[in-house]
Design a protein around this motif. Structure first.
Motif, PDB file in Angstrom:
ATOM      1  N   MET A 161      44.134  46.482  40.901  1.00  0.00           N
ATOM      2  CA  MET A 161      42.836  45.825  40.820  1.00  0.00           C
ATOM      3  C   MET A 161      42.828  44.565  39.958  1.00  0.00           C
ATOM      4  SD  MET A 161      40.442  47.190  42.642  1.00  0.00           S
ATOM      5  CE  MET A 161      40.236  48.648  43.662  1.00  0.00           C
ATOM      6  N   THR A 162      43.948  44.207  39.356  1.00  0.00           N
ATOM      7  CA  THR A 162      43.993  42.925  38.656  1.00  0.00           C
ATOM      8  C   THR A 162      44.032  41.801  39.692  1.00  0.00           C
ATOM      9  OG1 THR A 162      46.392  43.190  38.476  1.00  0.00           O
ATOM     10  CG2 THR A 162      45.067  43.852  36.574  1.00  0.00           C
ATOM     11  N   HIS A 163      43.896  40.564  39.248  1.00  0.00           N
ATOM     12  CA  HIS A 163      43.599  39.480  40.189  1.00  0.00           C
ATOM     13  C   HIS A 163      44.661  39.317  41.278  1.00  0.00           C
ATOM     14  CE1 HIS A 163      41.043  36.062  41.212  1.00  0.00           C
ATOM     15  NE2 HIS A 163      42.144  35.399  41.495  1.00  0.00           N
ATOM     16  N   GLY A 164      45.918  39.169  40.872  1.00  0.00           N
ATOM     17  CA  GLY A 164      46.973  39.003  41.864  1.00  0.00           C
ATOM     18  C   GLY A 164      47.187  40.254  42.682  1.00  0.00           C
ATOM     19  N   ALA A 165      47.170  41.425  42.029  1.00  0.00           N
ATOM     20  CA  ALA A 165      47.370  42.685  42.736  1.00  0.00           C
ATOM     21  C   ALA A 165      46.254  42.942  43.741  1.00  0.00           C
ATOM     22  CB  ALA A 165      47.461  43.835  41.735  1.00  0.00           C
ATOM     23  N   LEU A 166      45.029  42.602  43.357  1.00  0.00           N
ATOM     24  CA  LEU A 166      43.907  42.762  44.281  1.00  0.00           C
ATOM     25  C   LEU A 166      44.043  41.808  45.464  1.00  0.00           C
ATOM     26  CD1 LEU A 166      41.189  44.081  44.955  1.00  0.00           C
ATOM     27  CD2 LEU A 166      40.078  42.361  43.518  1.00  0.00           C
ATOM     28  N   SER A 167      44.591  40.639  45.223  1.00  0.00           N
ATOM     29  CA  SER A 167      44.773  39.660  46.294  1.00  0.00           C
ATOM     30  C   SER A 167      45.710  40.174  47.379  1.00  0.00           C
ATOM     31  CB  SER A 167      45.327  38.344  45.727  1.00  0.00           C
ATOM     32  OG  SER A 167      44.422  37.764  44.810  1.00  0.00           O
ATOM     33  N   VAL A 168      46.667  41.023  47.023  1.00  0.00           N
ATOM     34  CA  VAL A 168      47.599  41.567  48.015  1.00  0.00           C
ATOM     35  C   VAL A 168      47.221  42.980  48.436  1.00  0.00           C
ATOM     36  CG1 VAL A 168      49.519  40.091  47.328  1.00  0.00           C
ATOM     37  CG2 VAL A 168      49.237  42.304  46.202  1.00  0.00           C
ATOM     38  N   PRO A 174      36.469  45.955  47.165  1.00  0.00           N
ATOM     39  CA  PRO A 174      36.509  45.438  45.789  1.00  0.00           C
ATOM     40  C   PRO A 174      36.675  43.928  45.699  1.00  0.00           C
ATOM     41  CG  PRO A 174      38.574  46.525  46.323  1.00  0.00           C
ATOM     42  CD  PRO A 174      37.638  46.805  47.459  1.00  0.00           C
ATOM     43  N   LYS A 175      36.939  43.276  46.827  1.00  0.00           N
ATOM     44  CA  LYS A 175      37.077  41.822  46.827  1.00  0.00           C
ATOM     45  C   LYS A 175      35.740  41.110  47.001  1.00  0.00           C
ATOM     46  CE  LYS A 175      41.755  41.816  48.771  1.00  0.00           C
ATOM     47  NZ  LYS A 175      42.655  41.265  49.792  1.00  0.00           N
ATOM     48  N   ASN A 180      37.930  32.893  44.876  1.00  0.00           N
ATOM     49  CA  ASN A 180      39.207  32.268  44.511  1.00  0.00           C
ATOM     50  C   ASN A 180      40.314  33.287  44.270  1.00  0.00           C
ATOM     51  OD1 ASN A 180      38.004  29.652  44.521  1.00  0.00           O
ATOM     52  ND2 ASN A 180      37.131  30.103  42.507  1.00  0.00           N
ATOM     53  N   MET A 181      40.505  34.155  45.265  1.00  0.00           N
ATOM     54  CA  MET A 181      41.641  35.071  45.191  1.00  0.00           C
ATOM     55  C   MET A 181      42.940  34.266  45.233  1.00  0.00           C
ATOM     56  SD  MET A 181      40.070  37.951  44.993  1.00  0.00           S
ATOM     57  CE  MET A 181      41.398  39.111  45.153  1.00  0.00           C
ATOM     58  N   MET A 182      44.041  34.900  44.896  1.00  0.00           N
ATOM     59  CA  MET A 182      45.325  34.210  44.884  1.00  0.00           C
ATOM     60  C   MET A 182      45.596  33.588  46.258  1.00  0.00           C
ATOM     61  SD  MET A 182      48.998  35.772  43.684  1.00  0.00           S
ATOM     62  CE  MET A 182      49.210  36.859  45.098  1.00  0.00           C
TER      63      MET A 182
END
Length: 461
Positions: A161-168, A174-175, A180-182
């Motif tokens: 759930m951190t920014h980069g991990a959530l982006s993938v 949760p998004k 401005n996701m990664m």
């Protein structure tokens, strides 16, 4: 005076009415709306042992969640508790940043010995204490190694759930409202044993998905720049317990090697004997470039580690840090856990139990058509609930039934059984029990689960 105050505050908690509702109400007052498990599993835990949890009202529950797979040996294993006590009485500091200790040295050596080729081609990186922290480090390292910025991930993925991990991560919920996701994250379809994303199914679906991935990388008109890395789970957990087909996983390894793309295997939930192999990727006989490890690796305490092929260890000193990467207690409990898993051949036990349990659940499926599909490896099993009275799709699959799955989770809880849900619309009931669960305890699970099916109003045929 401070000691007395702490003692008084501690005693005041014990003076509260010992009811689940009292503690849950106080938790709702104290904690953010982000809390999730208490909404589905409304209890206050008083004690736990093995696969059993006891709440403050003295109700017992068979725990098939086990800290989302963190507690590989179950609750309060005596050897794990002894390892904690040994550290506390040894004089070791509990926190060392990345300074080494004899305990860390032993843990590192043992963990490396479990990696492919006994770890001779790998080194370790200790990150922040969660799996998401390790995923962040892996993504950054891949970009640093290759000089490229793109990442390929897969539908149904969960990486944190951190920014980069959530982006993938595949789940869109949760998004929402997170701008401005990664950038340059390309999602591709992940094979699904029951609901093929291409609408083909079977071996033909797997072959098509395998070709689709290879063609995307090779096609100069694909619109997707060559990525720094591909990140995936060999068995998707939160995505609904979907094992990757061996052929598909092997081809991804082959293509990424040919194109200098790092392959990151997220083994946070599936690793350490959970699937009947030490690592889930071993079912396909491949070697990742980066292995992401957390949950069970710390023996129940917070720890996250990367296994990195030495040729890709491009970090400069201090270019990725984390205050709590030197958790000595977690290294002690992790070392104890890893030794038990290996010395007692737990992977073989888990593999046999998983096949037996899937067989029993498949028998149950014949009597309860609302069980649409049973899948998984080892003691990482998913049960997809469907609407058997509605029309099938062209592949013969019934519509998913997330409402029934939620009701069954509730009925399981009322019967003294703790399960988690996952998959699209939460339609999959998931089993992640202690790897030391006995066959007798699995029989208890089956009895409780069948009682929950009946309690939800399902009629056997």
């Amino acid at each position: 005076m401070m000691t007395d105050k702490v003692r008084i505050d501690t005693l005041s908690a014990h003076s509260l009415p010992q009811s689940n509702d009292t503690f849950l109400a106080r938790q709702a007052e104290f904690e953010s709306n982000v809390r999730s498990y208490p909404r589905k599993l409304p209890l206050a835990i008083a004690k736990a042992q093995g696969v059993w949890i006891t709440d403050v009202e003295n109700n017992q529950y068979l725990d098939c969640l086990a800290g989302a797979g963190t507690l590989a040996l179950g609750h309060n294993h005596p050897d794990v508790l002894q390892s904690i006590q040994s550290v506390i009485s040894s004089g070791l500091p509990l926190h060392t940043l990345d300074l080494t200790t004899p305990l860390k040295d032993e843990f590192s050596s043992y963990l490396l010995s479990l990696l492919p080729g006994q770890g001779k081609e790998y080194c370790l990186q200790f990150t922040g204490p969660s799996g998401a922290d390790a995923v962040e480090a892996a993504l950054k390292l891949a970009k640093k190694v290759t000089g490229r910025s793109g990442i390929i991930s897969f539908s149904g993925a969960y990486h944190g759930m951190t920014h980069g991990a959530l982006s993938v991560t595949g789940n869109l919920s949760p998004k929402e409202a997170v701008s401005n996701m990664m950038p340059e994250v390309q999602f591709m379809p992940y094979p699904h044993l029951y609901r093929c994303p291409l609408g083909i199914g079977g071996d033909a679906g797997v072959k098509a998905l395998t070709y689709y991935f290879e063609n995307l990388i090779n096609d100069v008109e694909s619109g997707v720049r060559k990525p720094a890395a591909v990140i995936l789970e060999a068995v998707q957990g939160e995505g609904g317990v979907n094992p990757a087909p061996v052929e598909w996983l092997q081809r991804i390894r082959k293509v990424t090697q040919e194109h200098g793309i790092l392959l990151i295997l997220d083994e946070v939930q599936a690793g350490f004997c959970r699937t009947g192999k030490l690592f889930a990727f071993e079912h396909a006989g491949i070697e990742p470039d980066i292995i992401v490890m957390s949950k069970a690796v710390g023996g129940g305490l917070p720890l996250a580690v990367l296994g990195i092929k030495k040729q890709f260890d491009a970090w400069a000193p201090g270019h990725h840090t984390g205050t709590f990467r030197g958790n000595q207690l977690a290294m002690a409990t992790g070392l104890t856990t890893l030794k038990i898993l290996k010395d007692d051949a737990i992977a073989d036990k888990v593999a046999a139990q998983g096949e037996w349990l899937k067989g029993k659940l498949t028998d149950l499926q014949q009597r309860f058509p609302a069980i649409g599909h049973v899948r998984g490896l080892g003691l990482m099993i998913g049960i997809e609930m469907v609407k058997p009275n509605e029309a099938q799709d062209h592949m013969g699959c019934y519509p998913a039934d997330g409402e029934l799955s939620a009701l069954l989770q509730k009925k399981c809880f009322e019967s003294g059984l703790i399960l988690e849900r996952g998959g699209r619309h939460g339609c999959v009931l998931r089993l992640l029990p202690s790897l030391l669960i006995t066959n007798a305890e699995l029989e208890i699970f089956l009895d409780k689960f069948e009682n929950a099916l009946l309690g939800a109003g399902l009629k056997p045929v």
